[in-house]
Write a protein that holds these residues in place. Structure first.
Motif, PDB file in Angstrom:
ATOM      1  N   GLN A   1     -48.681 -11.410  15.448  1.00  0.00           N
ATOM      2  CA  GLN A   1     -47.357 -10.806  15.468  1.00  0.00           C
ATOM      3  C   GLN A   1     -46.445 -11.507  14.465  1.00  0.00           C
ATOM      4  O   GLN A   1     -46.513 -12.725  14.273  1.00  0.00           O
ATOM      5  CB  GLN A   1     -46.766 -10.937  16.878  1.00  0.00           C
ATOM      6  CG  GLN A   1     -45.439 -10.235  17.054  1.00  0.00           C
ATOM      7  CD  GLN A   1     -44.891 -10.404  18.455  1.00  0.00           C
ATOM      8  OE1 GLN A   1     -45.546 -10.988  19.306  1.00  0.00           O
ATOM      9  NE2 GLN A   1     -43.694  -9.905  18.689  1.00  0.00           N
ATOM     10  N   VAL A   2     -45.566 -10.733  13.815  1.00  0.00           N
ATOM     11  CA  VAL A   2     -44.623 -11.296  12.858  1.00  0.00           C
ATOM     12  C   VAL A   2     -43.405 -11.829  13.599  1.00  0.00           C
ATOM     13  O   VAL A   2     -42.713 -11.082  14.307  1.00  0.00           O
ATOM     14  CB  VAL A   2     -44.190 -10.231  11.817  1.00  0.00           C
ATOM     15  CG1 VAL A   2     -43.074 -10.768  10.934  1.00  0.00           C
ATOM     16  CG2 VAL A   2     -45.377  -9.812  10.968  1.00  0.00           C
ATOM     17  N   LYS A   3     -43.134 -13.104  13.445  1.00  0.00           N
ATOM     18  CA  LYS A   3     -41.939 -13.728  14.019  1.00  0.00           C
ATOM     19  C   LYS A   3     -41.133 -14.461  12.955  1.00  0.00           C
ATOM     20  O   LYS A   3     -39.911 -14.394  12.935  1.00  0.00           O
ATOM     21  CB  LYS A   3     -42.335 -14.711  15.136  1.00  0.00           C
ATOM     22  CG  LYS A   3     -42.967 -14.054  16.356  1.00  0.00           C
ATOM     23  CD  LYS A   3     -43.319 -15.097  17.414  1.00  0.00           C
ATOM     24  CE  LYS A   3     -43.952 -14.427  18.639  1.00  0.00           C
ATOM     25  NZ  LYS A   3     -44.373 -15.441  19.647  1.00  0.00           N
ATOM     26  N   LYS A   4     -41.840 -15.172  12.060  1.00  0.00           N
ATOM     27  CA  LYS A   4     -41.175 -15.963  11.022  1.00  0.00           C
ATOM     28  C   LYS A   4     -41.323 -15.261   9.668  1.00  0.00           C
ATOM     29  O   LYS A   4     -42.442 -14.967   9.241  1.00  0.00           O
ATOM     30  CB  LYS A   4     -41.797 -17.359  10.955  1.00  0.00           C
ATOM     31  CG  LYS A   4     -41.541 -18.223  12.173  1.00  0.00           C
ATOM     32  CD  LYS A   4     -42.449 -19.453  12.170  1.00  0.00           C
ATOM     33  CE  LYS A   4     -42.308 -20.257  10.900  1.00  0.00           C
ATOM     34  NZ  LYS A   4     -43.239 -21.425  10.889  1.00  0.00           N
TER      35      LYS A   4
ATOM     36  N   TYR B   1     -30.395  -7.845   8.090  1.00  0.00           N
ATOM     37  CA  TYR B   1     -31.096  -6.815   8.864  1.00  0.00           C
ATOM     38  C   TYR B   1     -32.165  -7.441   9.765  1.00  0.00           C
ATOM     39  O   TYR B   1     -32.274  -7.114  10.954  1.00  0.00           O
ATOM     40  CB  TYR B   1     -31.769  -5.823   7.915  1.00  0.00           C
ATOM     41  CG  TYR B   1     -30.949  -4.606   7.547  1.00  0.00           C
ATOM     42  CD1 TYR B   1     -30.531  -3.688   8.504  1.00  0.00           C
ATOM     43  CD2 TYR B   1     -30.639  -4.346   6.217  1.00  0.00           C
ATOM     44  CE1 TYR B   1     -29.813  -2.547   8.156  1.00  0.00           C
ATOM     45  CE2 TYR B   1     -29.912  -3.202   5.849  1.00  0.00           C
ATOM     46  CZ  TYR B   1     -29.503  -2.313   6.830  1.00  0.00           C
ATOM     47  OH  TYR B   1     -28.801  -1.202   6.489  1.00  0.00           O
ATOM     48  N   LEU B   2     -32.980  -8.324   9.185  1.00  0.00           N
ATOM     49  CA  LEU B   2     -34.108  -8.883   9.937  1.00  0.00           C
ATOM     50  C   LEU B   2     -33.647  -9.836  11.035  1.00  0.00           C
ATOM     51  O   LEU B   2     -34.214  -9.858  12.129  1.00  0.00           O
ATOM     52  CB  LEU B   2     -35.064  -9.583   8.971  1.00  0.00           C
ATOM     53  CG  LEU B   2     -35.779  -8.653   7.993  1.00  0.00           C
ATOM     54  CD1 LEU B   2     -36.513  -9.446   6.930  1.00  0.00           C
ATOM     55  CD2 LEU B   2     -36.752  -7.723   8.731  1.00  0.00           C
ATOM     56  N   ALA B   3     -32.611 -10.630  10.748  1.00  0.00           N
ATOM     57  CA  ALA B   3     -32.094 -11.542  11.772  1.00  0.00           C
ATOM     58  C   ALA B   3     -31.535 -10.760  12.948  1.00  0.00           C
ATOM     59  O   ALA B   3     -31.695 -11.154  14.113  1.00  0.00           O
ATOM     60  CB  ALA B   3     -31.022 -12.446  11.166  1.00  0.00           C
ATOM     61  N   LYS B   4     -30.876  -9.646  12.662  1.00  0.00           N
ATOM     62  CA  LYS B   4     -30.338  -8.806  13.737  1.00  0.00           C
ATOM     63  C   LYS B   4     -31.452  -8.208  14.599  1.00  0.00           C
ATOM     64  O   LYS B   4     -31.214  -7.840  15.746  1.00  0.00           O
ATOM     65  CB  LYS B   4     -29.467  -7.684  13.150  1.00  0.00           C
ATOM     66  CG  LYS B   4     -28.087  -8.147  12.672  1.00  0.00           C
ATOM     67  CD  LYS B   4     -27.297  -6.997  12.088  1.00  0.00           C
ATOM     68  CE  LYS B   4     -25.892  -7.425  11.703  1.00  0.00           C
ATOM     69  NZ  LYS B   4     -25.033  -7.750  12.857  1.00  0.00           N
ATOM     70  N   ARG B   5     -32.647  -8.119  14.050  1.00  0.00           N
ATOM     71  CA  ARG B   5     -33.791  -7.611  14.820  1.00  0.00           C
ATOM     72  C   ARG B   5     -34.475  -8.729  15.613  1.00  0.00           C
ATOM     73  O   ARG B   5     -35.456  -8.468  16.319  1.00  0.00           O
ATOM     74  CB  ARG B   5     -34.812  -6.958  13.880  1.00  0.00           C
ATOM     75  CG  ARG B   5     -34.272  -5.779  13.086  1.00  0.00           C
ATOM     76  CD  ARG B   5     -35.386  -5.060  12.339  1.00  0.00           C
ATOM     77  NE  ARG B   5     -36.193  -4.272  13.269  1.00  0.00           N
ATOM     78  CZ  ARG B   5     -35.959  -2.997  13.581  1.00  0.00           C
ATOM     79  NH1 ARG B   5     -34.936  -2.364  13.037  1.00  0.00           N
ATOM     80  NH2 ARG B   5     -36.733  -2.355  14.444  1.00  0.00           N
ATOM     81  N   GLY B   6     -33.996  -9.958  15.436  1.00  0.00           N
ATOM     82  CA  GLY B   6     -34.548 -11.060  16.221  1.00  0.00           C
ATOM     83  C   GLY B   6     -35.572 -11.921  15.508  1.00  0.00           C
ATOM     84  O   GLY B   6     -36.160 -12.821  16.119  1.00  0.00           O
ATOM     85  N   TYR B   7     -35.786 -11.680  14.212  1.00  0.00           N
ATOM     86  CA  TYR B   7     -36.747 -12.499  13.470  1.00  0.00           C
ATOM     87  C   TYR B   7     -36.128 -13.841  13.075  1.00  0.00           C
ATOM     88  O   TYR B   7     -34.914 -13.957  12.878  1.00  0.00           O
ATOM     89  CB  TYR B   7     -37.210 -11.777  12.208  1.00  0.00           C
ATOM     90  CG  TYR B   7     -38.052 -10.545  12.482  1.00  0.00           C
ATOM     91  CD1 TYR B   7     -39.393 -10.646  12.813  1.00  0.00           C
ATOM     92  CD2 TYR B   7     -37.494  -9.269  12.409  1.00  0.00           C
ATOM     93  CE1 TYR B   7     -40.166  -9.519  13.082  1.00  0.00           C
ATOM     94  CE2 TYR B   7     -38.247  -8.133  12.671  1.00  0.00           C
ATOM     95  CZ  TYR B   7     -39.584  -8.266  13.004  1.00  0.00           C
ATOM     96  OH  TYR B   7     -40.327  -7.154  13.267  1.00  0.00           O
ATOM     97  N   THR B   8     -36.972 -14.838  12.931  1.00  0.00           N
ATOM     98  CA  THR B   8     -36.572 -16.115  12.336  1.00  0.00           C
ATOM     99  C   THR B   8     -36.707 -15.967  10.826  1.00  0.00           C
ATOM    100  O   THR B   8     -37.804 -15.724  10.318  1.00  0.00           O
ATOM    101  CB  THR B   8     -37.478 -17.256  12.828  1.00  0.00           C
ATOM    102  OG1 THR B   8     -37.336 -17.378  14.248  1.00  0.00           O
ATOM    103  CG2 THR B   8     -37.099 -18.570  12.166  1.00  0.00           C
TER     104      THR B   8
END
Length: 443
Positions: free
Chosen positions: A3-6, A22-29
């Protein structure tokens, strides 16, 4: 695949910073690596940096990430082109209907806003971290900081590092990667028109000013401090070129003769001409944009010349479309990545071709009587049938949900129809009596 997290982003410019939000708002590091110093600490954006034309395609992503109100305070609307002929006479050509406008904005100022907003959302920036390598198999970024090597293990890498992208260059070494670059014969040099002594604008504030001269042109975009950033687009070599203007006398004579009304407004012309570099203009095309779990976006994948004002806007649209497709694919990157590049590649090619075509229009055709009549007829068609006949420029600039590739195809159909209209006898005298309904029905 795991799974993609970072996510590691290379490049803290406009596109990299927006993508990070955009990506930080989706919860990614999200960690962003940038080779240059932090523009905020180094004051690299001070003064009059190159300004850009922000249009609807760029506004929409800024609205989505909550920056519309902040950026609105930074822009100056430009509602059309103000043409300057060699005698100094002016002609205004509106961009769209009902006061539609594109917006002049400082590149450096907007970049700072995006970086600050990204940090508020948890994105970490690593400035003066120059990307020197990638492991596409394991999604590892290698960087250099103060002469020392380091690495970052990501689940996904995004290369948003511009027209001279390091990530793309590393992709070029891999099998079956297609790449082309094309430099046009023109370069550009920045000049400036200062504010008036009373602090106001010396020329019309809400317009993009153009001095079209056939094979070259001068343009001016307004700044918040009432100055204008001017750009001379000029051949590198030839009888009239940067190479031929090799003495102060030749430079002064050329400007006095060619842009007389502009010279009157430019007290620092000679200083600006000598101090500011002569820069080149490149078109970059590449494909595929994906290598395992590494993706290139923005100028890294499709750099274009600036003559449609869509470089930044198309890069921002990359981010918006990618975010939208993450919704559609429920953040399944293994499905998203191939689908994204397949969808966006035709649009990148379309705006690239349109940008090159628009250079000819801006520097030459805007002063041509046949071209002006053609635009007048198209404006009449648009007024009479606003839902059926939308001029190509309006489709590209103001129809933010329309794909570039669809706008290009519709523009080709319109051109074929208008070529027949313009070939009619005495069209300059009789155009107002045309059967406009039959023309629009040909679409």
């Amino acid at each position: 695949m795991k799974q993609v997290k970072k996510i590691g982003i290379v490049g803290a410019g406009l596109v990299g910073s927006l993508m990070g939000i955009y990506l930080a708002k989706r919860g990614y590091t999200v960690n962003v690596f940038e080779g240059r110093p932090d523009m905020r600490a180094a004051n690299l954006a001070g003064g009059r940096s190159i300004n850009l034309a922000l249009s609807n395609r760029g506004w929409l992503p800024l609205k989505e990430v909550g920056l519309e109100a902040t950026v609105e305070k930074m822009v100056i609307p430009m509602r059309g082109r103000m043409m300057h002929d060699e005698e100094g006479f002016l002609k205004f050509q509106p961009y769209g209907r009902g006061g539609q406008a594109i917006n002049s904005i400082s590149r450096g100022g907007l970049n700072e806003v995006l970086v600050n907003e990204a940090e508020k959302n948890g994105v970490k920036f690593y400035f003066e971290h120059k990307c020197v390598g990638t492991n596409f198999e394991e999604s590892i970024l290698f960087f250099e900081k103060d002469g020392k090597r380091g690495k970052y293990q990501a689940d996904l890498i995004i290369g948003a590092d511009g027209a001279y992208s390091v990530v793309r260059r590393l992709m070029q070494r891999t099998d079956r990667f297609n790449y082309s670059q094309h430099y046009i014969e023109h370069g550009y040099k920045e000049l400036s028109i200062p504010a008036a002594l009373n602090g106001g604008f010396q020329i019309e504030k809400n317009a993009l000013h153009i001095w079209p001269r056939g094979k070259f042109m001068l343009i001016a975009l307004p700044n918040q401090d009432a100055s204008f950033t001017c750009t001379l687009f000029f051949p590198f070599e030839g009888e009239v070129s940067f190479a031929s203007l090799d003495t102060d006398e030749k430079i002064k004579s050329f400007f006095d003769t060619t842009f007389p009304d502009a010279v009157e407004l430019m007290p620092s012309l000679m200083k600006d001409y000598h101090r500011n570099p002569t820069s080149s203009l490149v078109t970059v095309k590449s494909y595929p944009w994906v290598k395992n779990r590494t993706l290139i976006i923005g100028d890294a994948s499709h750099a274009i010349v600036p003559f449609y004002g869509q470089g930044m806007n198309s890069g921002f649209e990359d981010c918006r479309v990618l975010n939208q497709m993450l919704d559609e694919h429920q953040d399944d990157w293994d499905k998203l990545l191939p689908a994204y590049q397949k969808l966006r590649k035709p649009d990148a090619d379309a705006i690239s071709n349109l940008a090159l075509q628009n250079f000819i229009e801006m520097r030459d055709l805007v002063a041509d009587d046949n071209f002006l009549l053609r635009k007048q007829i198209e404006a009449k068609l648009s007024d009479l049938y606003p839902q059926k006949w939308i001029p190509l420029y309006s489709m590209v600039t103001f129809k933010e949900q329309m794909r570039y590739s669809d706008a290009l195809e519709m523009g080709k159909k319109q051109k074929a129809i208008m070529d027949k209209v313009m070939a009619q006898n005495n069209i300059h005298k009789n155009w107002e009596s045309l059967d406009f309904e039959s023309i629009v029905n040909q679409l």
